[in-house]
Design a protein around this motif. Structure first.
Motif: not given
Length: 1033
Positions: A533-535, A551-557, A571-577
């Motif tokens: 549930s949390k990626v 996918l709003s919690l994704v840190r790395s893609l 736009s849906k990746y709020e926390l991507l580093r």
């Protein structure tokens, strides 16, 4: 992984919170008690989990359900805290250099945001308190219930240990495959006619067959030595116990006592003039220096097995004839034979080479003998030997490793490798390798920069984050967990600085990561399991299905191959580093890059490696205020906007740019001031300067005080075909300006901060620039330019300052279409500290290396079409370990020269040399006391270059010493230009044209991405408008 996650929080999140509050005084007063509580609680939790980390792998899975459940709650809480900080930090943080007016407006704008942050922190504190109470309530009950089953669990563990030993014994029995050649090589090393002591270390990953090989050799030596002993260092532990065991096997009673010094004296007295053969198996600590004096001056052989490279080096470095024998995994043919022998319990298994049965298992076992045996026996025990059944079982091999008794020995080896890592951030870095597909090689520099961007590594006042990440990488290599790609594979793509991990270790890593919700791996399969549930860390391997999760919690893609177009809705990746699209197969365009810049405000690492149609860096890139690495080497971006140079956190910049034109004097002065005061840039690879107007970078370079690695292309302007030499004082001043910038870069290098420089230019630029690069002798001797590469036109002479540089350890001269003269080669002998020398030319003049010249050289690489004469006089190159002669025509070239190279470990030749030459070099290597490895590298004509764009082709480079390989500048500069030159000059075939490749890629079109502006961006624009109105008023 639990310990790694908790430790990461304690070391990273709490300081991050306090640093954030330091700039918000009122908020700090209100929340200081709450933050202190959370920090202290997580420090205690981290310590408790670290203490329990090893227990998880040494006990049965059923015993730690309560601990695992509690740790999951804590890990989710840690992620929640970090998410909370990331969501609010960039919304309430403002530059310290802002005016009081902007700061006042900012405070008004962010009142609501600060209140929301305070509320979120207090909620997290409440959750933390509740989780602690839950653990107190239930954990004591679970301990009471677990006590009654302790004896049963202990017997179960004992049973598991017995099973592991049984498997180990059978591995040493009759069905060993592929050991004959290593055994013969080892016997030759042992039986060489030196009368003095010789120490041979066998090093390799757990399960590769080190003990089996040593035991076979030990039995072959049964009647040739008067005194023989075999001792397991891992079982005995301390050196005193090792010595007692050796004495017992030699028949000398110790009566259970005796101090260390007495035992040493007794053993040395007993050995005396006897010829002895002693095996120390599985040495895990460097205690050889404590016991080596026992054997010094005696006549015998000591054979050591270890999985740790530094231990092997310590044991086999006392004398020139000592040897480190690096074990390799089995070849494909031997892997198949061993696997099917065990699977069918038949020395002649009924399987054809064309049969695909077991292909998935063979791929994951990756030539590791222990993995092949244990996996084959497990599959055999399930019955129904069909490809479909075996493929299904191997699909979740990581799960079976933890639960199936038949795989217990393999699990034990993997767990031992994992738990041997002392630092928990190293374990986190290891688990991160789970994002890569099986069999995929990993570039060292990219991986290290991603570790830093992910926040896994925390620097301190003694060691910055990058240096700590490099140390972690070396620790994984040192323990044989990851290994450098073997140049003997004869694949030119494998001859660059790439690394890989064993297939079974990757299965283990993936299983651990999935269990702890660390890595989420998605790829096409018939019945994929539902993602969590949390990626947080997402890796896609040719995953064409839509990702339905939030996918709003994704840190790395990270994307390998093609992905569903919805994945690219940034736009849906709020926390991507971290966003790594280097191997993404989707057709990326400029609009995707604009969307990235407008939405991914927390981004720290951005790689657009495969984005062939991206042409422009938008001005919106200034919004990426946290960006540390920008890599656009494989795109069509040629102009670098000034906004990139003003990114406050940017450390590494990769591409081939010209600074945008039209930068006026006032703007340039402002940029220079900003670079002097704020720039963190360390790597720029690189910039294009010409004789027209592209001189902006030269004006900025001298103001970048942290710059350590630079690549510069000096090109003739396409808009001005006039010869620069005839253009008078204007051109001369431009040469002088660039020369001054480079000289300033060289002068800033110190012994604590060595610099690397790469210059690539055409014929017209070459001589003028090199002449203007003169340095005073006193200046040059105190400069620590560690790496210099000069490539391009006809290099007529070696610049005088090169021979005066006190810290130059790596030098590459590349002139593929011209001859390097004897004068240049003679001048090279005056470079004092040179450890790596690489020469690329159509032809070399006579090169004579006299005694005393290049005394520090450890690696010598020569890439030529015609080898004229190379003479190495007796006593010259005393430290040379790697010799690479990449020339097809070595006919008549003397191979006997390597006999005078006392420390040579590796010789690499062109794969196109004839059979007679090949045989002569093999004989010379065989007759050398150190038995150096002889490698033959394959050329570009046998490699399909159409699968990748030409600009991404790798350098013609083979495996060698860590000195030059650890220099990331070399990795980034040795690109297709050198390979093209080498191919064209050696007539190895025609490479695919870049334009034709790009035309073939035009058909890969992705539907237009929908764009959605983030709330945070809107707020930022609102604040800017308010400020502009106030300023205007």
């Amino acid at each position: 992984m639990e310990a790694a996650a908790a430790t990461a929080f304690a070391c990273r999140i709490a300081p991050k919170l306090l640093a954030f509050l330091a700039t918000n005084h009122k908020l700090r007063q209100n929340l200081e008690h709450d933050i202190t509580y959370i920090r202290n609680e997580f420090a205690l939790i981290s310590a408790a989990i670290q203490q329990d980390d090893d227990h998880r792998w040494r006990s049965r899975p059923s015993r730690d359900h309560m601990q695992r459940a509690w740790v999951k709650i804590i890990r989710d809480l840690a992620h929640a805290v970090e998410d909370c900080i990331d969501r609010f930090m960039h919304r309430v943080t403002i530059s310290g250099t802002s005016t009081w007016l902007r700061q006042a407006v900012h405070r008004v704008q962010t009142v609501t945001v600060r209140k929301e942050f305070a509320k979120a922190i207090r909620e997290i504190k409440k959750i933390s308190q509740e989780s602690s109470k839950l653990r107190e309530t239930y954990y004591s009950a679970s301990i009471a219930a677990g006590t009654s089953s302790c004896s049963a669990a202990s017997s179960s563990v004992a049973s598991e240990t017995t099973t592991q030993m049984a498997i180990d014994d059978t591995l040493s029995a009759g069905r060993s495959v592929g050991m004959d050649a290593p055994q013969d090589e080892l016997l030759e090393l042992i039986q060489q006619q030196q009368q003095q002591l010789k120490v041979i270390s066998i090093v390799g990953f757990h399960g590769i067959g080190k003990t089996l090989l040593a035991r076979r050799v030990y039995h072959r030596m049964e009647n040739q030595y008067e005194a023989r002993a075999w001792v397991s260092a891992a079982e005995q532990g301390v050196p005193t116990n090792v010595l007692k065991q050796i004495l017992q096997q030699l028949g000398i009673p110790t009566n259970g006592g005796g101090n260390f010094n007495k035992l040493c004296a007794v053993l040395r007295l007993y050995l005396g003039s006897k010829r002895f053969f002693i095996v120390i198996d599985d040495m895990q600590t460097e205690f050889w220096h404590d016991i080596k004096d026992i054997f010094v001056g005696l006549s015998g052989r000591v054979l050591v097995t270890t999985a740790i490279q530094s231990v092997a080096n310590a044991c086999s470095s006392s004398a020139a004839h000592d040897h480190v024998y690096a074990m390799k995994t089995l070849a494909d043919e031997h892997s198949r034979l061993l696997f099917f022998k065990e699977a069918f319990q038949d020395d002649n298994p009924p399987v054809n080479k064309e049969d695909q049965l077991g292909s998935e298992a063979l791929k994951k076992c990756d030539g590791l003998p222990l993995a092949l045996v244990t996996t084959a026996r497990y599959l055999q025990s399930t019955g129904n030997p069909t490809r479909e059944n075996w493929a299904t079982l191997c699909h979740n091999l990581g799960v079976h490793l933890e639960t199936k008794e038949m795989l217990a020995r393999m699990k034990c080896a993997l767990v031992h490798s994992y738990t041997s890592l002392v630092k928990h951030d190293v374990k986190t870095c290891l688990l991160y390798l789970g994002i890569y597909p099986t069999g995929r090689t990993v570039r060292r520099g990219n991986l290290i920069r991603k570790w830093c961007a992910e926040g896994f590594i925390q620097g301190d006042y003694m060691c910055n984050a990058l240096d700590a990440a490099v140390a972690n990488f070396r620790e994984l290599v040192n323990r044989s967990i990851i290994q450098r790609t073997d140049a003997s594979s004869k694949n030119i793509k494998d001859q660059v600085k790439t690394y890989r991990t064993h297939g079974m270790m990757l299965e283990f890593i993936l299983h651990m990561s999935k269990c702890d919700n660390f890595i989420t791996l998605l790829y096409d399969q018939l019945a994929p399991p539902p993602p969590p549930s949390k990626v947080c860390w997402l890796s896609l391997h040719d995953a064409s299905a839509r990702v339905a999760n939030d996918l709003s919690l994704v840190r790395s893609l990270t994307v390998f191959g093609k992905a569903h177009e919805s994945v690219l809705y940034f736009s849906k990746y709020e926390l991507l580093r971290v966003l790594d699209l280097e191997e993404c197969g989707n057709h990326l365009e400029d609009k995707h890059l604009r969307e990235i810049c407008n939405n991914l405000l927390l981004l720290r690492y951005l790689s657009l490696g495969a984005a062939l149609t991206v042409t422009v860096l938008p001005k919106e890139i200034k919004k990426l205020q946290l960006l540390e690495t920008l890599d656009v080497r494989r795109t069509r971006i040629e102009i670098l906007p000034t906004q990139v140079m003003e990114l406050p956190c940017l450390i590494h910049l990769f591409g081939k740019f010209k600074l945008q034109q039209g930068v006026g004097g006032r703007k340039m002065l402002k940029l220079q001031t900003w670079c002097s005061e704020n720039s963190k840039l360390e790597t720029v690879a690189g910039f294009v300067v010409d004789n027209n107007k592209s001189q902006g970078f030269a004006q900025l370079m001298e103001h970048m005080k942290h710059l350590t690695k630079v690549k510069i292309w000096c090109q003739q302007s396409t808009n001005n075909s006039m010869d620069p030499i005839s253009s008078g004082s204007s051109s001369s001043s431009k040469y002088t300006h660039l020369s001054e910038a480079i000289k300033g870069f060289i002068k800033r290098s110190t012994d604590k901060k060595a610099h690397s420089l790469s210059l690539s230019f055409n014929d017209r630029w070459c001589q003028d620039l090199l002449v203007n690069l003169s340095l005073e002798k006193e200046q040059a001797s105190s400069c620590y330019l560690s790496s210099l590469k000069v490539e391009g036109g006809n290099i007529c002479s070696l610049p005088p300052f090169v021979t005066m540089l006190g810290g130059l350890t790596s030098l590459c001269l590349s002139s593929p279409h011209h001859q390097l003269s004897g004068d240049i080669l003679a001048a090279l002998s005056r470079v004092r500290c040179l450890a790596y020398l690489r020469l690329i030319a159509s032809q070399l003049g006579k090169l004579v290396i006299v005694r005393g010249a290049l005394g520090s050289l450890r690696r010598l690489c020569i890439v030529v079409e015609v080898m004229t004469e190379l003479e190495v006089q007796e006593g010259a190159l005393p430290l040379l370990e790697s010799l690479q002669l990449l020339c097809k025509d070595l006919n008549g070239f003397c191979s006997i020269m390597i006999q005078s190279l006392g420390r040579i470990k590796e010789v690499t030749l062109h794969d196109g040399v004839n059979d007679e030459t090949r045989q002569k070099w093999k004989e010379a290597a065989k007759n050398h006391p150190r038995r150096p490895k002889l490698l033959f590298v394959k050329t570009a004509e046998d490699v399909d270059m159409g699968s990748e764009p030409a600009d991404n082709s790798e350098s013609l480079q083979v495996d060698g010493d860590d000195l030059q390989q650890d220099d990331d500048e070399k990795e980034d500069t040795d690109k297709i230009d050198m390979l093209v030159d080498f191919v064209s000059k050696t007539c190895l075939g025609t490479m695919m044209n870049k334009e034709s490749f790009e035309q073939g890629m035009e058909g890969m079109v992705v539907g237009e991405n929908r764009r959605k502006r983030a709330r945070t961006v809107g707020e930022g624009n609102s604040m800017d408008k308010v400020f502009d109105r106030v300023k205007l008023k």
